[in-house]
Scaffold this active site. Structure first.
Site, PDB file in Angstrom:
ATOM      1  N   THR A  44       3.121   6.248  -1.109  1.00 51.90           N
ATOM      2  CA  THR A  44       1.989   5.539  -0.501  1.00 51.90           C
ATOM      3  C   THR A  44       2.434   4.204   0.077  1.00 51.90           C
ATOM      4  O   THR A  44       1.992   3.799   1.156  1.00 51.90           O
ATOM      5  CB  THR A  44       0.880   5.319  -1.545  1.00 51.90           C
ATOM      6  OG1 THR A  44       0.444   6.589  -2.038  1.00 51.90           O
ATOM      7  CG2 THR A  44      -0.302   4.584  -0.944  1.00 51.90           C
ATOM      8  N   HIS A  47       3.950   4.746   3.400  1.00 48.55           N
ATOM      9  CA  HIS A  47       2.924   4.896   4.442  1.00 48.55           C
ATOM     10  C   HIS A  47       2.435   3.522   4.911  1.00 48.55           C
ATOM     11  O   HIS A  47       2.242   3.296   6.106  1.00 48.55           O
ATOM     12  CB  HIS A  47       1.736   5.699   3.904  1.00 48.55           C
ATOM     13  CG  HIS A  47       1.991   7.163   3.745  1.00 48.55           C
ATOM     14  ND1 HIS A  47       2.174   8.007   4.809  1.00 48.55           N
ATOM     15  CD2 HIS A  47       2.081   7.934   2.638  1.00 48.55           C
ATOM     16  CE1 HIS A  47       2.369   9.245   4.372  1.00 48.55           C
ATOM     17  NE2 HIS A  47       2.326   9.220   3.049  1.00 48.55           N
ATOM     18  N   CYS A 103     -17.999   9.522 -12.422  1.00 46.53           N
ATOM     19  CA  CYS A 103     -17.495   8.722 -13.544  1.00 46.53           C
ATOM     20  C   CYS A 103     -18.124   9.149 -14.862  1.00 46.53           C
ATOM     21  O   CYS A 103     -17.456   9.182 -15.901  1.00 46.53           O
ATOM     22  CB  CYS A 103     -17.773   7.238 -13.302  1.00 46.53           C
ATOM     23  SG  CYS A 103     -16.678   6.445 -12.098  1.00 46.53           S
ATOM     24  N   CYS A 111     -14.016   9.121  -8.309  1.00 48.87           N
ATOM     25  CA  CYS A 111     -15.170   8.239  -8.100  1.00 48.87           C
ATOM     26  C   CYS A 111     -15.271   7.894  -6.609  1.00 48.87           C
ATOM     27  O   CYS A 111     -14.295   7.417  -6.009  1.00 48.87           O
ATOM     28  CB  CYS A 111     -15.000   6.963  -8.919  1.00 48.87           C
ATOM     29  SG  CYS A 111     -16.156   5.634  -8.492  1.00 48.87           S
ATOM     30  N   ASP A 199      12.858  22.231  -0.579  1.00 49.90           N
ATOM     31  CA  ASP A 199      12.873  21.012   0.239  1.00 49.90           C
ATOM     32  C   ASP A 199      13.864  21.225   1.376  1.00 49.90           C
ATOM     33  O   ASP A 199      14.544  22.263   1.425  1.00 49.90           O
ATOM     34  CB  ASP A 199      13.265  19.787  -0.608  1.00 49.90           C
ATOM     35  CG  ASP A 199      12.695  18.479  -0.066  1.00 49.90           C
ATOM     36  OD1 ASP A 199      13.144  18.052   1.023  1.00 49.90           O
ATOM     37  OD2 ASP A 199      11.831  17.879  -0.720  1.00 49.90           O
TER      38      ASP A 199
END
Length: 352
Positions: A44, A47, A103, A111, A199
């Site tokens: 992340t 990114h 939640c 959530c 991969d």
């Protein structure tokens, strides 16, 4: 005058990041202030660093990013009772509302009101980080800080592997970046049958082999579908863990799945993925699990059980330790796929 600290900041909405002095965060009444010892680069974060379409649509700037860490609590808010100064901690990065239906029915990990540490909230690529006290995870004192900061991504792997029955079953792990490699280790620890790692990166395939893959498939050289079927006596994999997010790999993963297989999907595609729903999913009786984050907090206890009882050893996955001022080197290796996990050591903070 407000105190400052060193932090790695996503300052502008374009590729790159800036190491600079930023205000030291203040601890609210329900929060704790942590002096960060270690942090690690997540996909992340890549990114965010590259600034792709997902980042453009999701990330708040300017912001200290990073969300995988371990550290020592330096201050606690007035309302905090579950954490004390000096505790050795990590934290769940999803800050949820606690009152919505998700939640309140055991599904806080999805959530709809989630705020994300290091993405929409300030993160941990800095000297200090503030986290909600209810999100704190207490670490075993014997757990090295370099390992403790890997619990967040390990939780992704654990939830992906354990979203269904795994014992004795053939498992294809498609995409063996760091989380995929962790998934190989978790599947092996949890009693999987034959584990097939797929991969296009020979370096990461070799790491997957080291972590317990029985068969490695370089699908830049051979057919993934044919190789998985060959390794499973023609039946296909009973469990497919899709970690790559690559549209072609996703399609081939469904084709390589056995009849009535489970396909658990963690990888995030960057574009729409056309599928043959009838032939590859419906008529095969495939069960699909969408995976995001970690189940709060069931997955964290599973992670602790695996680490604290030496069921998995992540040390070989940490291929590089750097300081924050070497961030460009770390992100470059992550983007090229020439590393396992890259860990920043915060005890050696650069002068700015």
């Amino acid at each position: 005058m407000q105190e400052t600290m060193v932090g790695l900041v996503k300052e502008e909405r374009k590729p790159g990041a800036v190491l600079k002095r930023v205000p030291k965060p203040a601890c609210g009444p329900d929060e704790v202030l942590v002096k960060v010892k270690t942090s690690s680069i997540c996909g992340t974060d890549v990114h965010i660093y590259k600034w792709d379409q997902w980042a453009e649509n999701t990330v708040v700037t300017p912001n200290v990013f990073g969300h995988e860490f371990a550290g020592i609590v330096e201050e606690v808010g007035a309302n905090v009772t579950n954490v004390k100064v000096g505790d050795y901690v990590s934290a769940e990065g999803h800050v949820v509302c606690g009152v919505c239906k998700a939640c309140r029915t055991g599904n806080a990990h999805v959530c709809p009101n989630t705020k994300s540490f290091g993405i929409t909230l300030p993160g941990c690529f800095a000297e200090y980080a503030v986290v909600r006290a209810t999100n704190v995870i207490h670490n075993d004192p014997n757990l090295p800080a370099e390992i403790a900061c890997l619990q967040d991504p390990l939780g992704n792997a654990v939830q992906t592997v354990m979203s269904g029955d795994i014992v004795g079953k053939s498992v294809a792990v498609i995409g063996v970046g760091p989380i995929g490699i962790m998934a190989v280790a978790v599947a092996k620890a949890c009693g999987a049958g034959k584990i097939i790692a797929v991969d296009v990166n020979p370096y990461r395939l070799s790491l997957a082999k080291q972590f317990g893959a029985d068969v490695i498939v370089n699908n830049a050289e051979v057919s993934m579908v044919e190789s998985i079927r060959e390794a499973t006596g023609g039946e296909g994999a009973e469990v497919v863990l899709e970690m790559s997010g690559h549209p072609d790999a996703i399609r081939d993963g469904f084709k390589a799945a056995a009849m009535a297989a489970r396909v658990s999907m963690l990888g995030i595609p960057t574009r729409d993925v056309p599928l043959n729903l009838a032939e590859d999913i419906i008529f095969k009786g495939i069960r699909i699990e969408g995976i995001t984050g970690r189940r709060m907090y069931e997955t964290w206890y599973q992670v602790k059980g695996l680490l604290e009882n030496n069921r998995i050893d992540l040390k070989p996955l940490i291929t590089h330790t750097l300081t924050l001022d070497q961030f460009e080197e770390g992100f470059d290796m992550m983007m090229k796929g020439t590393c396992g996990k890259v860990v920043f050591l915060h005890d050696q903070m650069p002068e700015i």
